[in-house]
Design a protein around this motif. Structure first.
Motif, PDB file in Angstrom:
ATOM      1  N   LEU A  64       0.834  -1.197   0.000  1.00 17.76           N
ATOM      2  CA  LEU A  64       0.000   0.000   0.000  1.00 17.76           C
ATOM      3  C   LEU A  64       0.873   1.252   0.000  1.00 17.76           C
ATOM      4  CD1 LEU A  64      -2.735  -0.975   2.613  1.00 17.76           C
ATOM      5  CD2 LEU A  64      -2.903  -1.014   0.135  1.00 17.76           C
ATOM      6  N   ASN A  65       0.411   2.272  -0.695  1.00 15.15           N
ATOM      7  CA  ASN A  65       1.097   3.551  -0.739  1.00 15.15           C
ATOM      8  C   ASN A  65       0.720   4.313   0.538  1.00 15.15           C
ATOM      9  OD1 ASN A  65       1.715   6.294  -1.154  1.00 15.15           O
ATOM     10  ND2 ASN A  65       1.516   6.079  -3.365  1.00 15.15           N
ATOM     11  N   ARG A 118       1.609   7.170   1.896  1.00 16.77           N
ATOM     12  CA  ARG A 118       1.277   8.602   1.787  1.00 16.77           C
ATOM     13  C   ARG A 118      -0.140   8.794   1.256  1.00 16.77           C
ATOM     14  NH1 ARG A 118       5.609  11.833  -1.365  1.00 16.77           N
ATOM     15  NH2 ARG A 118       4.225  13.506  -0.731  1.00 16.77           N
ATOM     16  N   TRP A 119      -0.551   7.968   0.301  1.00 16.22           N
ATOM     17  CA  TRP A 119      -1.885   8.061  -0.283  1.00 16.22           C
ATOM     18  C   TRP A 119      -2.946   7.666   0.746  1.00 16.22           C
ATOM     19  CZ3 TRP A 119      -5.038   3.899  -2.665  1.00 16.22           C
ATOM     20  CH2 TRP A 119      -6.126   4.401  -3.362  1.00 16.22           C
ATOM     21  N   VAL A 120      -2.692   6.590   1.475  1.00 13.24           N
ATOM     22  CA  VAL A 120      -3.628   6.135   2.506  1.00 13.24           C
ATOM     23  C   VAL A 120      -3.771   7.195   3.599  1.00 13.24           C
ATOM     24  CG1 VAL A 120      -4.037   4.387   4.283  1.00 13.24           C
ATOM     25  CG2 VAL A 120      -3.242   3.690   2.032  1.00 13.24           C
ATOM     26  N   LEU A 128      -5.941  10.020   2.305  1.00 11.60           N
ATOM     27  CA  LEU A 128      -7.353   9.625   2.333  1.00 11.60           C
ATOM     28  C   LEU A 128      -7.898   9.663   3.763  1.00 11.60           C
ATOM     29  CD1 LEU A 128      -7.291   6.626  -0.162  1.00 11.60           C
ATOM     30  CD2 LEU A 128      -8.303   8.877  -0.559  1.00 11.60           C
ATOM     31  N   ASP A 142      -6.886  10.285  -7.202  1.00 12.18           N
ATOM     32  CA  ASP A 142      -6.011   9.297  -7.841  1.00 12.18           C
ATOM     33  C   ASP A 142      -4.750   9.106  -7.012  1.00 12.18           C
ATOM     34  OD1 ASP A 142      -7.690   8.912 -10.001  1.00 12.18           O
ATOM     35  OD2 ASP A 142      -6.742  10.489 -11.178  1.00 12.18           O
ATOM     36  N   GLU A 143      -4.252   7.897  -7.007  1.00  9.43           N
ATOM     37  CA  GLU A 143      -3.007   7.612  -6.322  1.00  9.43           C
ATOM     38  C   GLU A 143      -1.840   8.125  -7.156  1.00  9.43           C
ATOM     39  OE1 GLU A 143      -0.592   3.802  -4.477  1.00  9.43           O
ATOM     40  OE2 GLU A 143      -2.312   3.466  -5.757  1.00  9.43           O
ATOM     41  N   LEU A 157       1.936   7.784  -7.861  1.00  6.98           N
ATOM     42  CA  LEU A 157       3.033   6.851  -7.642  1.00  6.98           C
ATOM     43  C   LEU A 157       4.359   7.581  -7.758  1.00  6.98           C
ATOM     44  CD1 LEU A 157       1.712   3.875  -9.796  1.00  6.98           C
ATOM     45  CD2 LEU A 157       1.485   4.208  -7.331  1.00  6.98           C
TER      46      LEU A 157
END
Length: 50
Positions: free
Chosen positions: A21-22, A24-26, A29, A43-44, A46
């Motif tokens: 899992l990314n 920073r993205w989680v 969110l 959007d994620e 990368l």
């Protein structure tokens, strides 16, 4: 969509190993979900290492 905490969720994946899992993205969110405006799905992004 609202999911009550008592609803059991189960995720299945095609591969035997769970995907990475990314973080920073989680976290982004999570912060969005805890805001007064509610979660905004984005959007994620990368990170590409060179």
């Amino acid at each position: 969509m609202w999911l009550h905490p008592s609803i059991p969720l189960r995720f299945t994946f095609d591969d035997a190993e769970s995907p990475q899992l990314n973080q920073r993205w989680v976290e982004g969110l999570m912060h969005s979900a805890n805001s007064t405006g509610g979660i905004t799905l984005v959007d994620e992004i990368l990170e590409v290492s060179e």
